[in-house]
Enzyme design. Structure first.
Site, short mmCIF file in Angstrom:
data_model
loop_
_atom_site.label_atom_id
_atom_site.label_comp_id
_atom_site.label_asym_id
_atom_site.label_seq_id
_atom_site.Cartn_x
_atom_site.Cartn_y
_atom_site.Cartn_z
N GLY A 192 0.78 -1.24 0.00
CA GLY A 192 0.00 0.00 0.00
C GLY A 192 0.81 1.28 0.00
O GLY A 192 0.32 2.31 0.46
N ASN A 229 1.51 3.01 -2.63
CA ASN A 229 0.80 3.94 -3.54
C ASN A 229 -0.41 4.55 -2.84
O ASN A 229 -0.67 5.74 -2.98
CB ASN A 229 0.40 3.23 -4.83
N ARG A 243 -15.78 -15.46 -10.21
CA ARG A 243 -15.19 -14.12 -10.29
C ARG A 243 -16.28 -13.06 -10.38
O ARG A 243 -16.16 -11.96 -9.83
CB ARG A 243 -14.32 -14.01 -11.54
N MET A 278 -4.12 -7.46 -6.84
CA MET A 278 -3.61 -8.56 -7.65
C MET A 278 -4.71 -9.50 -8.16
O MET A 278 -4.59 -10.72 -8.09
CB MET A 278 -2.58 -9.36 -6.85
N ARG A 279 -5.80 -8.92 -8.65
CA ARG A 279 -6.89 -9.73 -9.19
C ARG A 279 -7.32 -9.14 -10.52
O ARG A 279 -7.34 -7.92 -10.68
CB ARG A 279 -8.12 -9.69 -8.27
N LEU A 299 -10.21 -8.12 -13.04
CA LEU A 299 -11.63 -7.76 -12.89
C LEU A 299 -12.41 -8.26 -14.10
O LEU A 299 -11.88 -8.33 -15.21
CB LEU A 299 -11.75 -6.24 -12.77
N HIS A 341 0.94 0.62 -12.98
CA HIS A 341 1.69 -0.58 -13.37
C HIS A 341 3.18 -0.26 -13.43
O HIS A 341 3.57 0.78 -13.96
CB HIS A 341 1.19 -1.07 -14.74
N GLY A 369 -8.51 -5.72 -21.21
CA GLY A 369 -7.26 -6.45 -21.42
C GLY A 369 -6.39 -6.41 -20.17
O GLY A 369 -6.76 -5.82 -19.16
N VAL A 370 -5.22 -7.05 -20.27
CA VAL A 370 -4.28 -7.01 -19.15
C VAL A 370 -3.34 -5.81 -19.36
O VAL A 370 -2.48 -5.84 -20.24
CB VAL A 370 -3.47 -8.33 -19.07
C1 GRF Z 1 3.19 -1.41 -7.49
O1 GRF Z 1 4.42 -1.71 -8.07
C2 GRF Z 1 2.12 -1.25 -8.55
O2 GRF Z 1 2.62 -0.68 -9.73
C3 GRF Z 1 1.72 -2.67 -8.80
O3 GRF Z 1 1.73 -3.27 -7.51
C4 GRF Z 1 2.65 -2.58 -6.68
C5 GRF Z 1 1.90 -2.13 -5.47
O4 GRF Z 1 2.74 -1.54 -4.52
N1 GRF Z 1 0.44 -2.73 -9.50
P1 GRF Z 1 2.11 -0.85 -3.24
O5 GRF Z 1 1.18 -1.89 -2.58
O6 GRF Z 1 1.35 0.38 -3.67
O7 GRF Z 1 3.27 -0.54 -2.36
#
Ligand code: GRF
Length: 208
Positions: free
Chosen positions: A12, A14, A65, A90-91, A93, A109, A143-144
């Site tokens: 977390g 970000n 899902r 990490m899922r 959608l 990303h 898409g991914v």
């Molecule tokens: C980051 O590298 C983000 O780009 C990716 O997952 C990571 C999450 O990091 N999708 P954090 O949980 O925000 O520290």
């Protein structure tokens, strides 16, 4: 003001960057709800410390899902979320979720898309031997990691980089890129340009 819902699975940082920017009045937004699919995610503690409501919804408790996404949508709409931020969620959608928030889901990303989509983007970059990598903030489509790009930041890849050192260098830029992109979104400056025969749908920044 942006009414954010943030989906997380991990540390977390970000989310923290967004919470800090709001606290510093650098970003005109409010985080209405943080949802994690993992009970122990440190991101949840970051949210609680900032006084933000949290919810754990484990995908394991749902048969499909789509059923999981239905529940996510229900929680986010009840919390009156206007924009969904995927910050290390990490899922994948499903269309159930995408349809509920058209052009209102943003992901961060850790690569310069369209290079290295999907998992372990930093390891992919190292394995490829690229000399620059970075991060991308983009709208989510079906898409991914393929949706319209809002902003990107580049970092050098050094010869002696490990996955950890490259990840840390990119992460610093992620925090800056994300807060900047959300600021543009809050100011209504991000415009979607429809796809044409020559180009895919993309995002454009209006002058501020
Ligand atoms: C980051 O590298 C983000 O780009 C990716 O997952 C990571 C999450 O990091 N999708 P954090 O949980 O925000 O520290």
């Amino acid at each position: 003001m942006l009414e954010l819902g943030v989906l997380v699975s991990g540390s977390g940082t970000n989310l923290q960057a967004v919470l800090d920017a709001i606290a510093n009045r650098q970003l005109d937004a409010r985080v209405r709800l943080v949802i994690s699919n993992k009970a122990g995610a440190p991101a949840l503690e970051r949210a609680r410390r900032a006084g933000v409501s949290t919810l754990v919804l484990s995908h394991r408790d749902f048969a499909t899902r789509e059923a999981y996404d239905d529940e996510l949508v229900e929680a986010l709409t009840s919390a009156r979320v206007g924009l969904v931020l995927l910050a290390g969620f990490m899922r994948m959608l499903t269309p159930v979720f995408l349809r509920a928030f058209p052009a209102r889901i943003v992901n961060i990303h850790p690569s310069l898309l369209p290079a290295f989509p999907g998992l372990r983007a930093q390891a992919q970059a190292l394995a490829h031997g690229v000399k620059l990598s970075g991060c991308t903030v983009h709208f989510v489509d079906d898409g991914v990691d393929t949706g319209p790009i809002i902003t990107q930041r580049a970092v050098p890849v050094l010869d002696d980089d490990s996955v950890e050192s490259l990840t840390a260098r990119i992460l610093e830029q992620e925090h800056l890129a994300l807060v900047e992109a959300l600021g543009w979104l809050a100011a209504g400056r991000v415009e979607l340009v429809a796809a044409t025969a020559e180009s895919r749908g993309r995002a454009r920044l209006r002058a501020g």
